[in-house]
Design an enzyme around this catalytic site. Sequence first.
Site, PDB file in Angstrom:
ATOM      1  N   GLY A  46       0.841  -1.212   0.000  1.00 21.96           N
ATOM      2  CA  GLY A  46       0.000   0.000   0.000  1.00 21.96           C
ATOM      3  C   GLY A  46       0.862   1.243   0.000  1.00 21.96           C
ATOM      4  NE  ARG A  95       8.823   5.900  -0.368  1.00 23.26           N
ATOM      5  CZ  ARG A  95      10.074   6.059  -0.700  1.00 23.26           C
ATOM      6  NH1 ARG A  95      10.762   7.048  -0.190  1.00 23.26           N
ATOM      7  NH2 ARG A  95      10.641   5.242  -1.546  1.00 23.26           N
ATOM      8  CE  LYS A 142       8.662   7.037  -4.596  1.00 22.52           C
ATOM      9  NZ  LYS A 142       9.130   6.330  -5.792  1.00 22.52           N
ATOM     10  CG  ASP A 172      10.564   8.177   7.364  1.00 21.52           C
ATOM     11  OD1 ASP A 172      10.172   7.646   6.292  1.00 21.52           O
ATOM     12  OD2 ASP A 172      11.634   8.807   7.447  1.00 21.52           O
ATOM     13  N   GLY A 173       7.265   7.351   6.215  1.00 21.00           N
ATOM     14  CA  GLY A 173       6.403   7.997   5.212  1.00 21.00           C
ATOM     15  C   GLY A 173       7.081   9.095   4.419  1.00 21.00           C
ATOM     16  NE  ARG A 217       4.828   7.713  -8.634  1.00 22.94           N
ATOM     17  CZ  ARG A 217       5.362   6.637  -8.068  1.00 22.94           C
ATOM     18  NH1 ARG A 217       6.606   6.281  -8.352  1.00 22.94           N
ATOM     19  NH2 ARG A 217       4.692   5.931  -7.195  1.00 22.94           N
ATOM     20  NE  ARG A 247       1.076   0.845  -6.861  1.00 21.77           N
ATOM     21  CZ  ARG A 247       2.203   1.491  -6.673  1.00 21.77           C
ATOM     22  NH1 ARG A 247       3.339   0.851  -6.739  1.00 21.77           N
ATOM     23  NH2 ARG A 247       2.195   2.776  -6.395  1.00 21.77           N
ATOM     24  CG  ASP A 282       5.463  -3.831  -4.933  1.00 20.63           C
ATOM     25  OD1 ASP A 282       6.014  -4.934  -5.100  1.00 20.63           O
ATOM     26  OD2 ASP A 282       6.058  -2.858  -4.439  1.00 20.63           O
ATOM     27  CG  ASN A 283       7.951  -1.413  -7.585  1.00 21.18           C
ATOM     28  OD1 ASN A 283       7.133  -0.699  -7.012  1.00 21.18           O
ATOM     29  ND2 ASN A 283       9.085  -1.765  -7.032  1.00 21.18           N
TER      30      ASN A 283
HETATM   31  P1  AMP Z   1       9.074   0.871  -3.093  1.00 20.25           P
HETATM   32  O1  AMP Z   1      10.345   0.195  -2.726  1.00 20.25           O
HETATM   33  O2  AMP Z   1       9.189   2.372  -3.193  1.00 20.25           O
HETATM   34  O3  AMP Z   1       8.400   0.263  -4.268  1.00 20.25           O
HETATM   35  O4  AMP Z   1       8.112   0.658  -1.846  1.00 20.25           O
HETATM   36  C1  AMP Z   1       7.687  -0.598  -1.386  1.00 20.25           C
HETATM   37  C2  AMP Z   1       6.708  -0.413  -0.260  1.00 20.25           C
HETATM   38  O5  AMP Z   1       7.332   0.195   0.869  1.00 20.25           O
HETATM   39  C3  AMP Z   1       5.526   0.477  -0.590  1.00 20.25           C
HETATM   40  O6  AMP Z   1       4.403  -0.032   0.086  1.00 20.25           O
HETATM   41  C4  AMP Z   1       5.935   1.813  -0.028  1.00 20.25           C
HETATM   42  O7  AMP Z   1       4.831   2.635   0.261  1.00 20.25           O
HETATM   43  C5  AMP Z   1       6.663   1.396   1.225  1.00 20.25           C
HETATM   44  N1  AMP Z   1       7.646   2.384   1.680  1.00 20.25           N
HETATM   45  C6  AMP Z   1       8.834   2.687   1.097  1.00 20.25           C
HETATM   46  N2  AMP Z   1       9.474   3.656   1.780  1.00 20.25           N
HETATM   47  C7  AMP Z   1       8.676   3.981   2.832  1.00 20.25           C
HETATM   48  C8  AMP Z   1       8.775   4.908   3.914  1.00 20.25           C
HETATM   49  N3  AMP Z   1       9.825   5.711   4.060  1.00 20.25           N
HETATM   50  N4  AMP Z   1       7.750   4.957   4.793  1.00 20.25           N
HETATM   51  C9  AMP Z   1       6.679   4.153   4.665  1.00 20.25           C
HETATM   52  N5  AMP Z   1       6.528   3.262   3.685  1.00 20.25           N
HETATM   53  C10 AMP Z   1       7.514   3.168   2.765  1.00 20.25           C
HETATM   54 MG    MG Z   2       6.846   0.589  -5.306  1.00 19.27          MG
END
Ligand code: AMP
Ligand code: MG
Length: 490
Positions: free
Chosen positions: A94, A97, A117, A129-130, A180, A187, A256-257
């Site tokens: 989900g 962030r 983002k 930390d979002g 973005r 996805r 998810d990507n």
């Molecule tokens: P990503 O690696 O950007 O494709 O992210 C994979 C998952 O990790 C997704 O659900 C993102 O929302 C979550 N995520 C990545 N970085 C953070 C962060 N700093 N805080 C909270 N969720 C994160």
């Molecule tokens: Mg992702």
Amino acid sequence: MAEVKGTRNDGWNLDNSYTSLPKKFFTPVEQNPVKAPELIILNEEVAKYLGLKPEELKNSDNLEVFAGNGFPEGGMPIAQAYAGHQFGHFTMLGDGRAMLLGEQITPEGKRFDIQLKGSGRTPYSRGGDGRAALGPMLREYIISEAMYALGIPTTRSLAVVTTGESTIRETVLPGAILTRVAASHIRVGTFEYASQWGNKEELRALTDYTIERHYPQVKGDKNPYVSFLRQVVKKQAQLIAKWQMVGFIHGVMNTDNVTISGETIDYGPCAFMDTYSPKTVFSSIDREGRYAYGKQPYIGGWDLARFAETLVPLLHEKQEEAVDIAQEAINEYSELYDQNWLKGMRGKLGIFNEEPQDKALIEDFLTIMEHHKADFTNTFKALTMGKFEDLPFSEATEFIHWQKQWEERLERQEESQEDSIKLMKNNNPSVIPRNHRVEEALEAAQKGDYNIMKRLVKVLSTPYDYTEEQTEYCTLPEAGNRPYRTFCGT
Ligand code: AMP
Ligand code: MG
């Protein structure tokens, strides 16, 4: 409670069709204001395309929008729910962030997600930390815009702001938020979420919504769900072949990507290959080389198989037949990928028509490149320019033999040599975002100098133009700079 900041006068024209889906698919979110936002870069071309007024976007109200301190008129911030297979393992994810502000309807009537983002915690943040750091957000900006200019379907970047707050990673880094723009953020992982935690009607709602949004042409087909699956397969086959053509390594091809629209998304640990080797991996977390350059086509098929599985309940009322239909659609992937790859590689070698031996001719050339550790982009560029003396293997017997075959091959087609050179110029970029150049731009940006990054973005915006200005961006990093490593957890 955040207030409306950007208005219709600034060009905002937001709709929120995603919120018509069952509540399971999203969570409305409060904004998480940041202290002292500052606009670092604004993409005026994208702004105009979206129907937004670039001058207005630079005002303090829209700065608040890009920072998540206020929202545009008509917007309704939500975080989207999705799951995904990460390095092969299924998990709930989900928007942890990110928040979707709404869907901008362009003057042409097209619909684009506007997503922040790095905008703070959401119910899907788990331990995170979002937030996001400036370097990775600018990295996504630079590379996504370079991909767009290379003619590769991709999400785009509208703006990056710094937050005036720190983000703690291995060190303390300046925080930033990227705006973005995407055809959608649906996805493979969104379908996996529906399949795992939704009932059949919820899965059908998501599927119908996605068809309406991305593949309305299949609606009248005998079995629209099968046609939908086949369209997604086709789009991914095209996309991944395009990545291979420019040496782009996504780095984290988790489900998810993988977008259903066929756009490249999530520029985390991605990078462009310099020395040609199918084994090339840049991401520090990809220890097994699951997402290596040469494996991307296979992984694309693996990810699509996960997608096809989610659709099984809709493909046929009898499960066995549904599984067969899904399997058949997935089987088409490798054939489609091969066709796209061959077409692209023929273009890179200036070949217009088809001959059965073309595949061998292409593969022989790649083998020579691999033996001689040749730079992928510069090798094709030298061929295009006819500068054979620039090739590291110009004197090797295997190349001299290959060159003769290639020249004979070009002579067997109707088109002139000039036509071939033109075709090659359109297929072989003279400039790509080289890792050391991207790092140089990001390092300067973190010290407050954004000029190097802005110049890089400009140079990368016309990759097939072979301009004088690009020459200095084509040189390789000094030996000491290798091997290059990218990091996730950005
Ligand atoms: P990503 O690696 O950007 O494709 O992210 C994979 C998952 O990790 C997704 O659900 C993102 O929302 C979550 N995520 C990545 N970085 C953070 C962060 N700093 N805080 C909270 N969720 C994160
Ligand atoms: Mg992702």
